[in-house]
Design a protein around this motif. Structure first.
Motif, PDB file in Angstrom:
ATOM      1  N   ASP A  73       0.835  -1.195   0.000  1.00 32.97           N
ATOM      2  CA  ASP A  73       0.000   0.000   0.000  1.00 32.97           C
ATOM      3  C   ASP A  73       0.874   1.253   0.000  1.00 32.97           C
ATOM      4  OD1 ASP A  73      -1.945   1.912   0.292  1.00 32.97           O
ATOM      5  OD2 ASP A  73      -3.058   0.780   1.799  1.00 32.97           O
ATOM      6  N   SER A 115     -18.730   2.518  16.697  1.00 31.91           N
ATOM      7  CA  SER A 115     -19.500   1.743  15.721  1.00 31.91           C
ATOM      8  C   SER A 115     -20.505   0.799  16.374  1.00 31.91           C
ATOM      9  CB  SER A 115     -18.556   0.935  14.832  1.00 31.91           C
ATOM     10  OG  SER A 115     -17.954  -0.093  15.590  1.00 31.91           O
ATOM     11  N   ARG A 143     -13.542  -4.562   8.164  1.00 31.99           N
ATOM     12  CA  ARG A 143     -14.097  -3.637   7.173  1.00 31.99           C
ATOM     13  C   ARG A 143     -13.989  -2.193   7.661  1.00 31.99           C
ATOM     14  NH1 ARG A 143     -17.810  -7.483   6.431  1.00 31.99           N
ATOM     15  NH2 ARG A 143     -19.271  -6.562   7.908  1.00 31.99           N
ATOM     16  N   LEU A 144     -14.317  -1.981   8.920  1.00 33.71           N
ATOM     17  CA  LEU A 144     -14.265  -0.639   9.502  1.00 33.71           C
ATOM     18  C   LEU A 144     -12.848  -0.071   9.453  1.00 33.71           C
ATOM     19  CD1 LEU A 144     -15.826   1.549  11.243  1.00 33.71           C
ATOM     20  CD2 LEU A 144     -14.837   0.383  13.203  1.00 33.71           C
ATOM     21  N   LYS A 146     -10.391  -0.927   7.415  1.00 34.27           N
ATOM     22  CA  LYS A 146      -9.966  -0.674   6.034  1.00 34.27           C
ATOM     23  C   LYS A 146     -10.605   0.593   5.486  1.00 34.27           C
ATOM     24  CE  LYS A 146      -8.766  -5.317   4.625  1.00 34.27           C
ATOM     25  NZ  LYS A 146      -9.047  -6.451   3.755  1.00 34.27           N
ATOM     26  N   GLU A 147     -11.859   0.864   5.881  1.00 35.71           N
ATOM     27  CA  GLU A 147     -12.565   2.039   5.371  1.00 35.71           C
ATOM     28  C   GLU A 147     -12.174   3.313   6.115  1.00 35.71           C
ATOM     29  OE1 GLU A 147     -16.635   0.888   5.757  1.00 35.71           O
ATOM     30  OE2 GLU A 147     -16.534  -0.521   4.080  1.00 35.71           O
ATOM     31  N   ALA A 148     -11.670   3.189   7.342  1.00 37.38           N
ATOM     32  CA  ALA A 148     -11.279   4.368   8.123  1.00 37.38           C
ATOM     33  C   ALA A 148     -10.073   5.018   7.461  1.00 37.38           C
ATOM     34  CB  ALA A 148     -10.943   3.960   9.556  1.00 37.38           C
ATOM     35  N   ASP A 149     -10.147   6.320   7.284  1.00 41.01           N
ATOM     36  CA  ASP A 149      -9.046   7.043   6.650  1.00 41.01           C
ATOM     37  C   ASP A 149      -8.149   7.616   7.731  1.00 41.01           C
ATOM     38  OD1 ASP A 149      -7.495   8.163   4.659  1.00 41.01           O
ATOM     39  OD2 ASP A 149      -8.677  10.007   4.615  1.00 41.01           O
TER      40      ASP A 149
END
Length: 161
Positions: A73, A115, A143-144, A146-149
Motif C-alpha cells: 500500500d 460503531s 471492514r471498519l 480498512k474504510e477508516a481514513d
C-alpha cells in the motif's frame, strides 16, 4: 473467544523488489537517459537521488507505481517535504510506517467503540488487539479499519477462534 491483531507493517521483501523494479524502469526511461538518478534502500528507508527537484518527484511516482504493482500500500510511504540539495544532486528520503502510532491506535479504538460492534479492543504496543464473541463481529471490525481514513494501511493477523 475469537481474537485478532490489527497491525501496520510493510513486507520488506516486496519493498526491496519494488525498489529493484524501480531501478530497472529508471534504466529504461528516455527522460532519465544520461542523467544521474538512483534509488537506495536501507532499513525501511528509500533514498531517491536525482539532478533536480522535479526528477525527485518523478522518482517518487515511479516508486509508488512499483509498490502498488507489488501489493504494498503506497499510503505507508512517508515522503520528506523538501528534497535536500548536496553537491550536484537532490536527495529525497521516503520512510515506511511500521507499527501503529499511539495517536492513530487511539483513533482506531474510538472508531471501533463508536460503531457499536460488540467487541473489546485494546492497544498492545504497536498493534491493536480486538476480541469478540463472533467471527462476524471481527470481520466487521476489519471492514471498519480498512474504510477508516487514518493515513496508514492496516493488516490483520493472529486471527484465532
Amino acid at each position: 473467544m475469537p481474537s485478532m491483531d490489527v497491525v501496520s507493517e510493510v513486507d520488506e521483501v516486496e519493498l526491496r523488489n519494488a525498489v529493484d523494479n524501480s531501478r530497472r524502469e529508471l534504466a529504461g526511461r528516455f527522460d532519465f537517459r544520461g542523467k544521474e538518478a538512483d534509488f537506495e534502500y536501507k532499513d525501511h528507508v528509500v533514498t531517491l537521488k536525482a539532478e533536480d527537484d522535479f526528477q525527485c518527484q518523478q522518482l517518487v511516482d515511479i516508486l509508488r507505481i512499483q509498490l502498488s504493482k507489488r501489493n504494498v500500500d503506497p499510503s505507508a510511504m512517508d515522503v520528506d517535504d523538501k528534497s535536500v540539495h548536496s553537491g550536484k544532486t537532490f536527495s529525497l528520503r521516503v520512510k515506511f510506517k511500521e507499527g501503529i502510532e499511539t495517536l492513530i491506535a487511539k483513533k482506531l479504538v474510538k472508531a471501533i467503540k463508536d460503531s457499536k460492534i460488540k467487541v473489546q479492543s485494546s492497544i498492545q504496543g504497536d498493534s491493536v488487539r480486538v476480541t469478540g464473541k463472533k467471527r462476524d463481529d471481527l470481520q466487521a471490525v476489519m471492514r471498519l479499519a480498512k474504510e477508516a481514513d487514518l493515513g496508514q494501511p492496516f493488516q490483520f493477523n493472529n486471527f484465532r477462534d
